[in-house]
Design a protein around this motif. Structure first.
Motif, PDB file in Angstrom:
ATOM      1  N   GLY A  55     -16.354  -3.054  -7.102  1.00  0.00           N
ATOM      2  CA  GLY A  55     -17.490  -2.204  -7.429  1.00  0.00           C
ATOM      3  C   GLY A  55     -18.551  -2.981  -8.178  1.00  0.00           C
ATOM      4  O   GLY A  55     -18.557  -4.212  -8.161  1.00  0.00           O
ATOM      5  N   PRO A  56     -19.450  -2.300  -8.862  1.00  0.00           N
ATOM      6  CA  PRO A  56     -20.512  -2.994  -9.573  1.00  0.00           C
ATOM      7  C   PRO A  56     -19.976  -3.793 -10.766  1.00  0.00           C
ATOM      8  O   PRO A  56     -18.904  -3.516 -11.281  1.00  0.00           O
ATOM      9  CB  PRO A  56     -21.414  -1.855 -10.050  1.00  0.00           C
ATOM     10  CG  PRO A  56     -20.501  -0.681 -10.142  1.00  0.00           C
ATOM     11  CD  PRO A  56     -19.498  -0.866  -9.034  1.00  0.00           C
ATOM     12  N   VAL A  57     -20.762  -4.765 -11.193  1.00  0.00           N
ATOM     13  CA  VAL A  57     -20.494  -5.509 -12.420  1.00  0.00           C
ATOM     14  C   VAL A  57     -21.538  -5.036 -13.415  1.00  0.00           C
ATOM     15  O   VAL A  57     -22.745  -5.105 -13.149  1.00  0.00           O
ATOM     16  CB  VAL A  57     -20.604  -7.037 -12.202  1.00  0.00           C
ATOM     17  CG1 VAL A  57     -20.450  -7.777 -13.524  1.00  0.00           C
ATOM     18  CG2 VAL A  57     -19.559  -7.496 -11.196  1.00  0.00           C
ATOM     19  N   ILE A  58     -21.088  -4.528 -14.553  1.00  0.00           N
ATOM     20  CA  ILE A  58     -21.990  -3.953 -15.539  1.00  0.00           C
ATOM     21  C   ILE A  58     -21.930  -4.794 -16.808  1.00  0.00           C
ATOM     22  O   ILE A  58     -20.863  -4.970 -17.394  1.00  0.00           O
ATOM     23  CB  ILE A  58     -21.611  -2.493 -15.843  1.00  0.00           C
ATOM     24  CG1 ILE A  58     -21.582  -1.698 -14.543  1.00  0.00           C
ATOM     25  CG2 ILE A  58     -22.591  -1.888 -16.847  1.00  0.00           C
ATOM     26  CD1 ILE A  58     -20.996  -0.313 -14.671  1.00  0.00           C
ATOM     27  N   SER A  59     -23.089  -5.305 -17.211  1.00  0.00           N
ATOM     28  CA  SER A  59     -23.167  -6.122 -18.416  1.00  0.00           C
ATOM     29  C   SER A  59     -23.930  -5.372 -19.490  1.00  0.00           C
ATOM     30  O   SER A  59     -25.015  -4.849 -19.235  1.00  0.00           O
ATOM     31  CB  SER A  59     -23.866  -7.451 -18.127  1.00  0.00           C
ATOM     32  OG  SER A  59     -23.133  -8.188 -17.176  1.00  0.00           O
TER      33      SER A  59
END
Length: 72
Positions: A55-59
């Motif tokens: 899924g997405p990578v959230i920083s």
């Protein structure tokens, strides 16, 4: 540490940059993903959440990055 900036990457190509209305704490970020299959990495100025299922990578970032999107 408090995080005011959020960068979301999808498939490594598309990206959205967001600024939070109120700063998020480490506890806020960790509790948001308590029951999700994620990996959380942390360094001196950021936390990165990576999902097990590609899924997405959230920083979550303490400081605004130099390449920040203008609309954020």
């Amino acid at each position: 540490m408090e995080y005011r900036y959020v960068r979301v990457k999808v498939f490594g190509a598309s990206r959205a940059d967001l600024r939070t209305e109120a700063a998020l704490s480490e506890e806020d970020v960790r509790s948001a993903y308590e029951e999700q299959p994620v990996y959380i990495d942390q360094d001196a100025t950021s936390m990165t959440v990576t999902f097990d299922d590609a899924g997405p990578v959230i920083s979550y970032l303490e400081r605004r990055p130099a390449d920040w999107a203008e609309q954020a």
